[in-house]
Design a protein around this motif. Structure first.
Motif, PDB file in Angstrom:
ATOM      1  N   PRO A  32      40.880  13.606  51.903  1.00 16.01           N
ATOM      2  CA  PRO A  32      40.947  13.641  53.496  1.00 16.01           C
ATOM      3  C   PRO A  32      41.491  15.408  53.309  1.00 16.01           C
ATOM      4  O   PRO A  32      41.641  15.739  52.837  1.00 16.01           O
ATOM      5  N   ILE A  33      41.983  15.689  54.306  1.00 20.84           N
ATOM      6  CA  ILE A  33      42.527  17.446  54.873  1.00 20.84           C
ATOM      7  C   ILE A  33      42.922  17.160  56.107  1.00 20.84           C
ATOM      8  O   ILE A  33      43.038  16.339  57.424  1.00 20.84           O
ATOM      9  N   GLY A  34      43.749  18.638  56.077  1.00 22.75           N
ATOM     10  CA  GLY A  34      45.074  18.736  57.815  1.00 22.75           C
ATOM     11  C   GLY A  34      43.826  19.828  58.428  1.00 22.75           C
ATOM     12  O   GLY A  34      43.109  20.197  58.032  1.00 22.75           O
ATOM     13  N   GLY A  35      45.213  20.242  59.097  1.00 21.32           N
ATOM     14  CA  GLY A  35      44.918  21.466  60.205  1.00 21.32           C
ATOM     15  C   GLY A  35      45.395  22.446  61.095  1.00 21.32           C
ATOM     16  O   GLY A  35      46.607  22.016  61.437  1.00 21.32           O
ATOM     17  N   SER A  36      46.012  23.421  61.313  1.00 18.19           N
ATOM     18  CA  SER A  36      46.913  23.903  62.295  1.00 18.19           C
ATOM     19  C   SER A  36      45.846  25.036  62.682  1.00 18.19           C
ATOM     20  O   SER A  36      45.420  25.679  62.315  1.00 18.19           O
ATOM     21  N   ALA A  37      46.450  25.262  64.247  1.00 16.82           N
ATOM     22  CA  ALA A  37      45.774  26.239  64.627  1.00 16.82           C
ATOM     23  C   ALA A  37      47.073  26.314  66.552  1.00 16.82           C
ATOM     24  O   ALA A  37      48.001  26.209  66.523  1.00 16.82           O
ATOM     25  N   GLY A  38      46.906  27.526  67.120  1.00 17.72           N
ATOM     26  CA  GLY A  38      47.773  27.476  67.638  1.00 17.72           C
ATOM     27  C   GLY A  38      47.001  26.741  68.722  1.00 17.72           C
ATOM     28  O   GLY A  38      45.993  26.269  69.231  1.00 17.72           O
ATOM     29  N   GLY A  39      48.348  27.174  70.198  1.00 18.12           N
ATOM     30  CA  GLY A  39      47.512  26.289  71.180  1.00 18.12           C
ATOM     31  C   GLY A  39      46.245  26.707  72.139  1.00 18.12           C
ATOM     32  O   GLY A  39      46.707  28.007  72.311  1.00 18.12           O
ATOM     33  N   MET A 205      36.758  26.997  68.380  1.00 14.74           N
ATOM     34  CA  MET A 205      37.791  26.535  69.305  1.00 14.74           C
ATOM     35  C   MET A 205      38.596  25.968  69.126  1.00 14.74           C
ATOM     36  O   MET A 205      39.616  26.192  70.165  1.00 14.74           O
ATOM     37  N   ARG A 206      38.884  25.445  67.765  1.00 13.78           N
ATOM     38  CA  ARG A 206      40.170  25.107  67.356  1.00 13.78           C
ATOM     39  C   ARG A 206      41.591  26.111  67.348  1.00 13.78           C
ATOM     40  O   ARG A 206      42.796  26.326  66.911  1.00 13.78           O
ATOM     41  N   GLN A 207      40.786  27.465  67.056  1.00 14.22           N
ATOM     42  CA  GLN A 207      41.137  28.854  67.117  1.00 14.22           C
ATOM     43  C   GLN A 207      42.801  28.856  68.602  1.00 14.22           C
ATOM     44  O   GLN A 207      43.773  28.451  68.380  1.00 14.22           O
ATOM     45  N   ASP A 213      46.708  18.873  69.304  1.00 17.40           N
ATOM     46  CA  ASP A 213      45.294  18.799  69.348  1.00 17.40           C
ATOM     47  C   ASP A 213      44.117  18.940  68.339  1.00 17.40           C
ATOM     48  O   ASP A 213      43.365  18.158  68.592  1.00 17.40           O
ATOM     49  N   SER A 214      44.413  19.856  67.851  1.00 15.44           N
ATOM     50  CA  SER A 214      43.515  19.779  66.047  1.00 15.44           C
ATOM     51  C   SER A 214      43.790  18.647  65.126  1.00 15.44           C
ATOM     52  O   SER A 214      42.801  18.465  65.092  1.00 15.44           O
ATOM     53  N   ASN A 215      44.973  18.112  65.162  1.00 20.06           N
ATOM     54  CA  ASN A 215      44.779  16.904  64.397  1.00 20.06           C
ATOM     55  C   ASN A 215      43.790  15.989  64.830  1.00 20.06           C
ATOM     56  O   ASN A 215      43.290  15.337  64.425  1.00 20.06           O
ATOM     57  N   GLN A 216      44.063  15.249  66.100  1.00 23.69           N
ATOM     58  CA  GLN A 216      43.275  15.069  66.970  1.00 23.69           C
ATOM     59  C   GLN A 216      41.927  14.688  67.073  1.00 23.69           C
ATOM     60  O   GLN A 216      40.726  14.069  66.813  1.00 23.69           O
ATOM     61  N   MET A 217      41.543  16.273  66.630  1.00 25.94           N
ATOM     62  CA  MET A 217      39.648  15.981  67.256  1.00 25.94           C
ATOM     63  C   MET A 217      39.546  16.175  65.214  1.00 25.94           C
ATOM     64  O   MET A 217      38.188  15.456  65.591  1.00 25.94           O
TER      65      MET A 217
END
Length: 306
Positions: A32-39, A205-207, A213-217
């Motif tokens: 799997p993978i993760g991710g992070s982004a600003g609001g 868009m994740r930026q 929200d990024s995790n949910q998507m």
């Protein structure tokens, strides 16, 4: 899985002898993978955009490792690490046979998705699958075998260190050839998402999205890739090359790499807001859903409860 004697893909690049690392961004879509982004952008907005991408295609709905550590779902971001072994397996007879297996599975995904795209009046572009050992540099940056298999949308290639299969079997209890085939088919599912415009829209868009929200998507993206892998398994089964227990081994692999199962194994408790691939139950459900129907419309993770 009765794979021997079947067509092997010409789109496998064997870089095991000269894999090298180096600095740069982390890998793309992993299992799997993760991710992070600003609001910023809301989850509902990105879901709407993803659905639009599906409609534009003409149909609607259509790792394990890095396991717990962040990673990056786009073509850039932080390096990913895990407890994966760093063996190389170069030159061993088993590795040569495994390369043949990987080439055969990739060829079967090519045949399946070529037919599906053709039915929609489209042309499927085959991805490349790069075999590496230890470390590799991709258009999404450099990665080690600790990152597990991943798909890089920037160069449209799947990257795989085959020692991962050994870990899948020995460390995570997900044995069987079809469990390994599922791993490949999942990454190819990300390629399908890339071709249909889903990944480019999400990566853009994740930026502007919050981490939550990024995790949910990300979960919706990953579950759809699981469903796409199930569609491939559906058509593979129609060819009469699946054996008893094959699908069960794939479903077990999906179970073993669910976010909740991985977190419980690693730390004894779960943090649902950090999930970015889906729970074991969700991953099994969507893999089974694609396998049962073989219909793209049943892989709409964006407009249905997950």
């Amino acid at each position: 899985m009765l794979w021997r004697g079947r067509r092997q893909s010409d789109n496998v690049e064997d870089d095991r002898s000269d894999s090298g690392g180096g600095g740069g961004a982390g890998p793309g879509f992993q299992l799997p993978i993760g991710g992070s982004a600003g609001g910023g952008m809301s989850l509902s907005s990105i879901i709407i955009l993803a659905v639009i991408a599906l409609i534009a295609w003409g149909v609607f709905g259509i790792n394990p490792l890095t396991l717990l550590n962040g990673g990056d779902i786009s073509g850039g971001g932080g390096q990913v690490t895990s407890n994966s072994p760093q063996g190389n397996g170069v030159g061993a007879p088993a590795s040569d046979e495994m390369k043949q297996f990987v080439s055969t599975v990739l060829a079967d995904t090519e045949d399946t998705w070529t037919g599906i795209f053709k039915s929609q009046g489209l042309t499927y572009e085959n991805p490349k699958l790069v075999l590496f050992s230890g470390q590799i540099r991709s258009a999404c940056g450099s990665a080690s075998s600790a990152a597990g298999p991943f798909y890089c949308p920037n160069d449209r290639k799947v990257y795989l260190d085959m020692t991962f299969f050994q870990q899948l079997d020995q460390q995570f209890g997900a044995s069987g050839e079809f469990a390994r085939a599922y791993v490949i088919a999942h990454e190819v599912g990300h390629h399908v998402q890339n071709l249909t415009g889903i990944l480019p829209k999400f990566n853009k868009m994740r930026q502007g999205m919050s981490e939550a929200d990024s995790n949910q998507m990300s979960v919706r993206i990953e579950l759809q890739a699981d469903c796409f892998a199930g569609i491939w398994a559906h058509f593979t089964g129609q060819k009469g090359i699946l054996e008893a227990g094959d699908m069960e081994s794939a479903l077990n692999a999906a179970k073993q790499i669910g976010d909740d199962t991985l977190q419980k194994r690693a730390q004894g408790y779960v943090v649902p807001e950090s999930f970015n691939h889906g729970t074991s139950a969700q991953r099994q459900t969507w893999l089974a859903r694609g396998y049962k129907s073989g219909k793209l419309t049943d892989c709409d993770t964006f407009n249905n409860p997950i």
